[in-house]
Design a protein around this motif. Structure first.
Motif, PDB file in Angstrom:
ATOM      1  N   PHE A   1      36.515  40.319  42.545  1.00 21.48           N
ATOM      2  CA  PHE A   1      37.384  39.680  41.461  1.00 21.48           C
ATOM      3  C   PHE A   1      37.590  38.184  41.668  1.00 21.48           C
ATOM      4  N   ASP A   2      37.217  37.638  42.737  1.00 17.76           N
ATOM      5  CA  ASP A   2      37.060  36.057  42.713  1.00 17.76           C
ATOM      6  C   ASP A   2      35.948  35.547  41.821  1.00 17.76           C
TER       7      ASP A   2
ATOM      8  N   SER B   1      47.051  35.272  38.987  1.00 11.63           N
ATOM      9  CA  SER B   1      45.612  35.699  38.975  1.00 11.63           C
ATOM     10  C   SER B   1      45.117  36.050  40.379  1.00 11.63           C
TER      11      SER B   1
ATOM     12  N   ALA C   1      45.922  46.519  41.265  1.00 15.41           N
ATOM     13  CA  ALA C   1      45.709  46.101  39.643  1.00 15.41           C
ATOM     14  C   ALA C   1      46.741  46.573  39.084  1.00 15.41           C
TER      15      ALA C   1
ATOM     16  N   LEU D   1      46.498  38.721  43.199  1.00 17.75           N
ATOM     17  CA  LEU D   1      45.787  39.864  43.070  1.00 17.75           C
ATOM     18  C   LEU D   1      44.846  39.867  44.489  1.00 17.75           C
ATOM     19  N   THR D   2      43.860  38.809  44.447  1.00 15.54           N
ATOM     20  CA  THR D   2      42.707  38.782  45.351  1.00 15.54           C
ATOM     21  C   THR D   2      43.122  38.295  46.578  1.00 15.54           C
TER      22      THR D   2
ATOM     23  N   ARG E   1      39.368  39.670  36.855  1.00 13.39           N
ATOM     24  CA  ARG E   1      40.686  39.300  37.512  1.00 13.39           C
ATOM     25  C   ARG E   1      41.751  39.038  36.793  1.00 13.39           C
ATOM     26  N   ARG E   2      41.620  37.862  35.662  1.00 11.78           N
ATOM     27  CA  ARG E   2      42.520  37.759  34.597  1.00 11.78           C
ATOM     28  C   ARG E   2      43.200  39.224  34.091  1.00 11.78           C
TER      29      ARG E   2
ATOM     30  N   ALA F   1      37.712  42.061  46.791  1.00 11.29           N
ATOM     31  CA  ALA F   1      38.486  40.533  46.537  1.00 11.29           C
ATOM     32  C   ALA F   1      37.497  39.712  46.401  1.00 11.29           C
TER      33      ALA F   1
ATOM     34  N   SER G   1      45.345  41.108  36.451  1.00 10.13           N
ATOM     35  CA  SER G   1      46.466  40.753  37.050  1.00 10.13           C
ATOM     36  C   SER G   1      47.313  40.309  35.722  1.00 10.13           C
TER      37      SER G   1
ATOM     38  N   GLU H   1      34.338  37.276  39.321  1.00 14.68           N
ATOM     39  CA  GLU H   1      34.415  37.737  38.107  1.00 14.68           C
ATOM     40  C   GLU H   1      35.793  37.307  37.589  1.00 14.68           C
ATOM     41  N   HIS H   2      35.859  36.107  36.799  1.00 18.93           N
ATOM     42  CA  HIS H   2      37.165  35.492  36.588  1.00 18.93           C
ATOM     43  C   HIS H   2      37.757  36.195  35.369  1.00 18.93           C
TER      44      HIS H   2
END
Length: 269
Positions: free
Chosen positions: A39-40, A90, A83, A93-94, A46-47, A36, A50, A42-43
């Motif tokens: 992903f927070d 987005s 995922a 997801l996290t 994550r985008r 989590a 998601s 690594e924008h």
């Protein structure tokens, strides 16, 4: 979460429940927190993961390439499920992965008979931090490194609170994710309280149980324990007839193999 994300969260929790029963829950919690947090930060990643327009299989493959061999199978399959799901935003997801990390940590505390302690300790820590301005400033100061905060929390709490409490407080302090400390503790407290409403039973059987059999077993366990029970069913060829149910420290063993082992123990005694 609302709408699409709420439905996706329910689906991902089902996948999580299916793999968490046989996992090391503390390790699983740490791994889900780490993913989590990744992903927070690594924008772009994550985008992409998601994005509801991207094929689920494509996103699942990205996760496997990224994480396979680096986290446990339970964590990997949970992240793949997350995922592959569709999210309204987005950040959901996290949020889902962190939420499942908290649930894994709470399940570990419950299995150890320490869930009451964890609830009390999180509450007490919040009160202590609120009353000690210097401590509160140190824990919430973004200019202070994560490592320094970890060291401070370890010096204050290690050996004095349940491991789950230290794990959860550290996650909140090191990765606040836009929350105040008080709000984060409140969120985690609510998730832990919800954990009380359900037990997880690991069922071992020589053959796959039918849906009717699972429903009957779940109903009987709910009546016996006074709480909803989620079944994690494992097909194990070593089981000879019958089945066994493991809930926390309780073992209900109706297997022939279990009876044979009991006879051996008695004869040995």
């Amino acid at each position: 979460m609302r709408g699409l994300s709420r439905a996706s969260l329910a689906e991902v929790e089902e996948h999580f429940n299916a793999v968490a029963g046989s996992a090391d829950l503390g390790t699983l919690a740490d791994e889900l927190f780490s993913v989590a947090d990744l992903f927070d930060h690594e924008h772009g990643l994550r985008r992409n993961l998601s994005d509801p327009a991207r094929p689920a299989a494509q996103k699942a493959q990205v996760v496997r390439v990224l994480l396979e061999g680096k986290v446990s199978n339970a964590a990997l399959e949970t992240v793949v499920a997350a995922a592959s799901a569709k999210w309204a935003r987005s950040g959901d997801l996290t949020d889902a992965l962190e939420r499942l990390g908290v649930i894994a940590a709470a399940a570990e505390a419950e299995a150890q008979g320490k869930l009451d302690e964890v609830e009390d300790e999180l509450f007490r820590f919040g009160r202590i931090a609120a009353s000690n301005l210097e401590l509160h400033r140190t824990l919430t100061d973004p200019s202070i490194s994560a490592e320094r905060k970890r060291e401070l929390l370890a010096s204050l709490l290690d050996g004095k609170v349940a491991p789950t409490s230290l794990r959860l407080v550290t996650q909140l302090v090191v990765h606040p994710r836009g929350r105040s400390l008080d709000r984060g503790l409140e969120e985690f407290g609510k998730l832990i309280a919800a954990q009380r409403q359900r037990l997880v039973a690991v069922v071992r059987s020589a053959i796959e149980l039918s849906e009717e059999q699972k429903q009957r077993l779940a109903t009987w366990l709910r009546t016996s324990y006074g709480r909803d029970v989620h079944l994690n069913v494992e097909v194990d060829p070593r089981v000879i007839g019958g089945f066994s149910v493991h809930i926390g420290d309780d073992l209900i063993d109706t297997t022939i193999a279990g009876r044979i082992e009991e006879v051996r123990r008695r004869l040995a005694g």
